[in-house]
Design an enzyme around this catalytic site. Structure first.
Site, PDB file in Angstrom:
ATOM      1  N   HIS A  25     -66.966 -63.305  21.429  1.00  0.00           N
ATOM      2  CA  HIS A  25     -66.059 -63.685  22.286  1.00  0.00           C
ATOM      3  C   HIS A  25     -66.286 -65.321  22.567  1.00  0.00           C
ATOM      4  O   HIS A  25     -67.337 -65.606  22.046  1.00  0.00           O
ATOM      5  CB  HIS A  25     -66.256 -62.971  23.803  1.00  0.00           C
ATOM      6  CG  HIS A  25     -67.531 -63.282  24.293  1.00  0.00           C
ATOM      7  ND1 HIS A  25     -67.644 -62.723  25.832  1.00  0.00           N
ATOM      8  CD2 HIS A  25     -68.586 -63.647  24.050  1.00  0.00           C
ATOM      9  CE1 HIS A  25     -68.717 -63.139  26.003  1.00  0.00           C
ATOM     10  NE2 HIS A  25     -69.517 -63.650  25.027  1.00  0.00           N
ATOM     11  N   CYS A  44     -72.065 -70.625  25.564  1.00  0.00           N
ATOM     12  CA  CYS A  44     -71.045 -69.459  25.619  1.00  0.00           C
ATOM     13  C   CYS A  44     -69.587 -69.987  25.357  1.00  0.00           C
ATOM     14  O   CYS A  44     -68.703 -69.053  25.089  1.00  0.00           O
ATOM     15  CB  CYS A  44     -71.080 -68.723  27.005  1.00  0.00           C
ATOM     16  SG  CYS A  44     -72.845 -68.015  27.350  1.00  0.00           S
ATOM     17  N   HIS A  50     -69.213 -66.423  19.487  1.00  0.00           N
ATOM     18  CA  HIS A  50     -70.578 -65.628  19.407  1.00  0.00           C
ATOM     19  C   HIS A  50     -70.315 -64.173  19.628  1.00  0.00           C
ATOM     20  O   HIS A  50     -69.330 -63.795  20.448  1.00  0.00           O
ATOM     21  CB  HIS A  50     -71.621 -66.253  19.924  1.00  0.00           C
ATOM     22  CG  HIS A  50     -71.348 -66.232  21.602  1.00  0.00           C
ATOM     23  ND1 HIS A  50     -70.708 -66.937  22.334  1.00  0.00           N
ATOM     24  CD2 HIS A  50     -71.661 -65.155  22.398  1.00  0.00           C
ATOM     25  CE1 HIS A  50     -70.549 -66.483  23.539  1.00  0.00           C
ATOM     26  NE2 HIS A  50     -71.348 -65.142  23.802  1.00  0.00           N
ATOM     27  N   HIS A  52     -71.715 -60.249  20.615  1.00  0.00           N
ATOM     28  CA  HIS A  52     -72.655 -59.414  21.594  1.00  0.00           C
ATOM     29  C   HIS A  52     -72.692 -58.053  20.935  1.00  0.00           C
ATOM     30  O   HIS A  52     -71.667 -57.377  20.380  1.00  0.00           O
ATOM     31  CB  HIS A  52     -72.307 -59.383  22.833  1.00  0.00           C
ATOM     32  CG  HIS A  52     -72.573 -60.527  23.836  1.00  0.00           C
ATOM     33  ND1 HIS A  52     -73.765 -61.171  23.914  1.00  0.00           N
ATOM     34  CD2 HIS A  52     -71.717 -61.497  23.939  1.00  0.00           C
ATOM     35  CE1 HIS A  52     -73.589 -62.277  24.469  1.00  0.00           C
ATOM     36  NE2 HIS A  52     -72.333 -62.769  24.632  1.00  0.00           N
ATOM     37  N   ASP A  90     -63.987 -52.732  19.122  1.00  0.00           N
ATOM     38  CA  ASP A  90     -65.404 -52.878  18.289  1.00  0.00           C
ATOM     39  C   ASP A  90     -64.871 -53.662  17.051  1.00  0.00           C
ATOM     40  O   ASP A  90     -63.644 -53.451  16.555  1.00  0.00           O
ATOM     41  CB  ASP A  90     -65.518 -51.519  17.624  1.00  0.00           C
ATOM     42  CG  ASP A  90     -66.956 -51.601  16.998  1.00  0.00           C
ATOM     43  OD1 ASP A  90     -67.629 -52.082  17.377  1.00  0.00           O
ATOM     44  OD2 ASP A  90     -66.974 -50.373  15.922  1.00  0.00           O
ATOM     45  N   HIS A  91     -65.649 -54.530  16.780  1.00  0.00           N
ATOM     46  CA  HIS A  91     -65.553 -55.600  15.601  1.00  0.00           C
ATOM     47  C   HIS A  91     -64.236 -56.429  15.764  1.00  0.00           C
ATOM     48  O   HIS A  91     -63.896 -56.957  14.793  1.00  0.00           O
ATOM     49  CB  HIS A  91     -65.492 -54.818  14.367  1.00  0.00           C
ATOM     50  CG  HIS A  91     -67.109 -54.576  13.994  1.00  0.00           C
ATOM     51  ND1 HIS A  91     -67.534 -53.303  14.225  1.00  0.00           N
ATOM     52  CD2 HIS A  91     -67.869 -54.930  13.162  1.00  0.00           C
ATOM     53  CE1 HIS A  91     -68.799 -53.080  13.984  1.00  0.00           C
ATOM     54  NE2 HIS A  91     -68.964 -54.166  13.105  1.00  0.00           N
ATOM     55  N   GLU A 135     -74.092 -57.269  28.175  1.00  0.00           N
ATOM     56  CA  GLU A 135     -73.851 -58.013  27.242  1.00  0.00           C
ATOM     57  C   GLU A 135     -75.193 -58.178  26.360  1.00  0.00           C
ATOM     58  O   GLU A 135     -75.243 -58.121  25.189  1.00  0.00           O
ATOM     59  CB  GLU A 135     -73.551 -59.514  27.621  1.00  0.00           C
ATOM     60  CG  GLU A 135     -72.195 -59.639  27.709  1.00  0.00           C
ATOM     61  CD  GLU A 135     -71.845 -61.096  28.457  1.00  0.00           C
ATOM     62  OE1 GLU A 135     -72.873 -61.860  28.446  1.00  0.00           O
ATOM     63  OE2 GLU A 135     -70.788 -61.558  28.197  1.00  0.00           O
TER      64      GLU A 135
HETATM   65 NI    NI Z   1     -71.517 -64.167  25.383  1.00  0.00          NI
END
Ligand code: NI
Length: 150
Positions: A25, A44, A50, A52, A90-91, A135
């Site tokens: 995200h 961020c 990036h 999580h 997911d992914h 997160e």
């Molecule tokens: Ni983040």
């Protein structure tokens, strides 16, 4: 004084299913400038995002059914949460790839609210208690619905 400890039907029991998914995200508000986003979200908001390793905990509450001893069937809750959240997220890139997150700044807070909206209609009315999204092991947000019970 009621003897609650001796009466298993005297109080609610809280039951939690934990699931995991990985996703990318970027915290970015398209209504504001790049400079505002950098100032507000720091790294961020890096343009390429990036990832999580998200951990999602879904808690239901109620009285155990006298016949089964269950508040809910956790196998069924697992299937619901997988279908409602894990499979679509997911992914994926949460800013771009997930239909129900279109227009949502994907903070842990907003994701917890969005995931509640996905899960609540799929479980028995009134049974969903909280949606807690990690997160990182130290950063998490919990949502208890638009009209939380005490
Ligand atoms: Ni983040």
């Amino acid at each position: 004084m009621p003897k609650r400890a001796n009466n298993p039907s005297a109080g609610d029991v809280y039951v939690t299913r934990q699931v995991h998914f990985n996703a990318g995200h970027r915290l970015f508000n398209p209504a504001r400038s790049e400079a505002w986003n950098r100032r507000t979200f720091g790294p961020c908001s890096n343009p390429n995002g990036h990832g999580h390793n998200y951990v999602l905990e879904v808690t239901v509450r109620g009285r155990p059914d006298p016949e089964t001893g269950y508040v809910v069937d956790l196998g069924e809750l697992k299937r619901i949460v997988e279908a409602a959240v894990v499979v679509p997220c997911d992914h994926q890139n949460l800013n771009k790839d997930v239909d129900f997150l279109k227009g949502v700044i994907p903070t842990a807070e907003n994701l917890a609210v969005a995931f509640w909206g996905r899960i609540a209609p799929r479980v028995r009315a009134g049974v969903l208690y909280s949606v807690r999204l990690y997160e990182t092991p130290r950063n998490f947000a919990e949502y208890r619905g638009p009209d939380p019970l005490p």
